[in-house]
Design a protein around this motif. Structure first.
Motif, short mmCIF file in Angstrom:
data_model
loop_
_atom_site.label_atom_id
_atom_site.label_comp_id
_atom_site.label_asym_id
_atom_site.label_seq_id
_atom_site.Cartn_x
_atom_site.Cartn_y
_atom_site.Cartn_z
N VAL A 71 0.84 -1.20 0.00
CA VAL A 71 0.00 0.00 0.00
C VAL A 71 0.87 1.25 0.00
O VAL A 71 0.61 2.22 -0.73
N PHE A 72 1.92 1.24 0.80
CA PHE A 72 2.79 2.41 0.88
C PHE A 72 3.56 2.64 -0.42
O PHE A 72 3.73 3.78 -0.86
N GLN A 73 4.02 1.55 -1.03
CA GLN A 73 4.72 1.69 -2.31
C GLN A 73 3.78 2.22 -3.39
O GLN A 73 4.17 3.01 -4.26
N ARG A 74 2.51 1.78 -3.35
CA ARG A 74 1.52 2.27 -4.30
C ARG A 74 1.29 3.77 -4.10
O ARG A 74 1.17 4.53 -5.05
N PHE A 75 1.27 4.20 -2.83
CA PHE A 75 1.11 5.62 -2.50
C PHE A 75 2.28 6.43 -3.08
O PHE A 75 2.08 7.45 -3.75
N LYS A 76 3.50 5.95 -2.84
CA LYS A 76 4.68 6.68 -3.31
C LYS A 76 4.75 6.72 -4.84
O LYS A 76 5.12 7.75 -5.43
N LYS A 77 4.37 5.63 -5.49
CA LYS A 77 4.39 5.58 -6.94
C LYS A 77 3.37 6.55 -7.54
O LYS A 77 3.64 7.22 -8.54
N ARG A 78 2.20 6.62 -6.89
CA ARG A 78 1.12 7.47 -7.43
C ARG A 78 1.47 8.95 -7.34
O ARG A 78 1.13 9.74 -8.23
N ILE A 79 2.15 9.36 -6.26
CA ILE A 79 2.45 10.79 -6.09
C ILE A 79 3.78 11.19 -6.73
O ILE A 79 4.07 12.38 -6.86
N ALA A 80 4.57 10.19 -7.17
CA ALA A 80 5.91 10.49 -7.70
C ALA A 80 5.90 11.48 -8.88
O ALA A 80 6.77 12.34 -8.94
N PRO A 81 4.95 11.39 -9.83
CA PRO A 81 4.97 12.35 -10.94
C PRO A 81 4.75 13.80 -10.50
O PRO A 81 5.19 14.72 -11.18
N GLU A 82 4.05 14.01 -9.37
CA GLU A 82 3.78 15.36 -8.85
C GLU A 82 4.10 15.36 -7.35
O GLU A 82 3.21 15.38 -6.51
N PRO A 83 5.38 15.35 -6.98
CA PRO A 83 5.75 15.17 -5.57
C PRO A 83 5.39 16.35 -4.66
O PRO A 83 5.43 16.21 -3.45
N HIS A 84 5.03 17.51 -5.23
CA HIS A 84 4.73 18.68 -4.42
C HIS A 84 3.23 18.86 -4.16
O HIS A 84 2.82 19.87 -3.59
N GLN A 85 2.43 17.90 -4.54
CA GLN A 85 0.99 18.00 -4.31
C GLN A 85 0.71 18.00 -2.81
O GLN A 85 1.26 17.22 -2.05
#
Length: 359
Positions: A253-267
């Protein structure tokens, strides 16, 4: 955020980012989405009372964290609609997965109302009217606390020009600057309150859709290539197996979270009314029964979440206890029921990181 959220589908996600703005752009009359500063109240009547604005743990007044302007098209009562989020500034109140240190309110108005013009304000044109008095709301005359910008009827007993929501905030202001300003011409000047979070505009853009087929193919491949368990593995203790399964799920779950936000890390915010939150952990995810219905009886649905990246901009880091969260998920009335001018409490769910997780 108005132009995008009013037409957001259940699967579309709108991302929020912090950006500098001119002070006039963050006034109530501009219908802003913003972080920090004083609340830009929507309805100027029937604001939340002091008891409703207190932390349920320490009972001190909470600070304004952010607001999201999120009108809903197709019904006049939600032509203007803003969600306000408040949080406690006492670090010790931030216990693991406990949301009692936070509150959220919904305010909405029809297009024709007593506070704002029928036509929307020019987006890039500074108003010609003078800067409003930050100590009182212009139409209703509601007095505001100097420290936090919330309703405050307790006036300084000496100068009678500055008001507060509580004795606690009056004491903080006295120690900060008012002791030397009281009964002088400077007493009415609104300088920066040390209680407020740094103020920024919240600008938005849609999240690019992610293809999930790759993850599914990798999962299927992993299952296909799994070896037949040996006798020793089959005899392993059940509690150790369950622990390993739990750790694997939490990591996934945590890796999925990090992967999802990676393209826009400042959201700092994700908006998707009727959608689903992006959880940081497999632990402490609410069931339908955990989300209470609205006071009108309607079901509450997910509307937006606050991301941990926002903490980097709030200047709250400390060596010991600190204001902290993994994500904050806000649930609101599915029909956005009408409460006239009243601010309606909504529901917030705080999920923290597991002990070994780091962004």
């Amino acid at each position: 955020m108005a132009a995008t959220t009013s037409h957001t589908s259940a699967t579309e996600v709108i991302l929020g980012f912090m950006e500098d703005a001119e002070p006039w752009q963050l006034r109530s009359s501009q219908f802003p989405s913003k972080v920090g500063g004083r609340p830009a109240w929507l309805s100027q009547r029937d604001l939340p009372c002091l008891a409703g604005m207190e932390c349920e743990i320490c009972r001190l007044p909470m600070a304004f964290l952010l607001q999201v302007y999120a009108p809903i098209s197709g019904q006049d009562r939600t032509f203007h609609r803003t969600l306000f989020l408040f949080c406690c500034k006492t670090p010790d109140c931030y216990t693991h997965n406990d949301s009692r240190c936070m509150k959220v309110f919904r305010s909405q108005l029809p297009r024709r109302n007593e506070f704002y013009c029928y036509d929307p304000p020019p987006e890039f044109e500074c108003p010609t009217d003078p800067e409003p008095d930050q100590s009182v709301l212009p139409v209703s005359g509601v007095k505001l606390c100097w420290m936090c910008g919330c309703p405050g009827n307790k006036a300084c007993s000496r100068c009678h020009t500055v008001t507060y929501c509580s004795k606690h905030h009056q004491t903080l202001h006295w120690k900060h600057t008012h002791k030397r300003e009281c009964c002088s011409q400077d007493a009415s000047v609104v300088t920066a309150s040390p209680f407020l979070f740094p103020e920024s505009d919240l600008v938005t853009e849609p999240e690019e859709k992610e293809e999930e087929t790759k993850d599914k193919e990798e999962e299927e491949s992993a299952h296909m290539s799994a070896d037949v368990p040996s006798l020793a593995e089959a005899l392993a203790e059940v509690d150790l197996e369950e622990m390993a399964m739990h750790e694997t799920e939490d990591t996934k779950v945590f890796q999925r979270f990090k992967k999802r936000i990676a393209p826009e890390p400042h959201q700092v915010l994700r908006y998707s009314r009727g959608g689903s939150p992006l959880w940081v952990s497999s632990q402490h995810i609410p069931s339908d029964q955990d989300i209470p219905p609205c006071t009108c009886g309607a079901k509450r649905i997910f509307e937006f979440q606050v991301m941990p990246q926002l903490l980097n901009s709030l200047c709250v880091d400390s060596a010991g206890a600190s204001i902290d969260w993994g994500t904050l998920a806000v649930y609101t009335c599915s029909v956005s029921c009408n409460h006239d001018n009243h601010y309606c409490p909504e529901f917030i769910w705080k999920q923290d990181f597991s002990s070994e997780q780091h962004i």
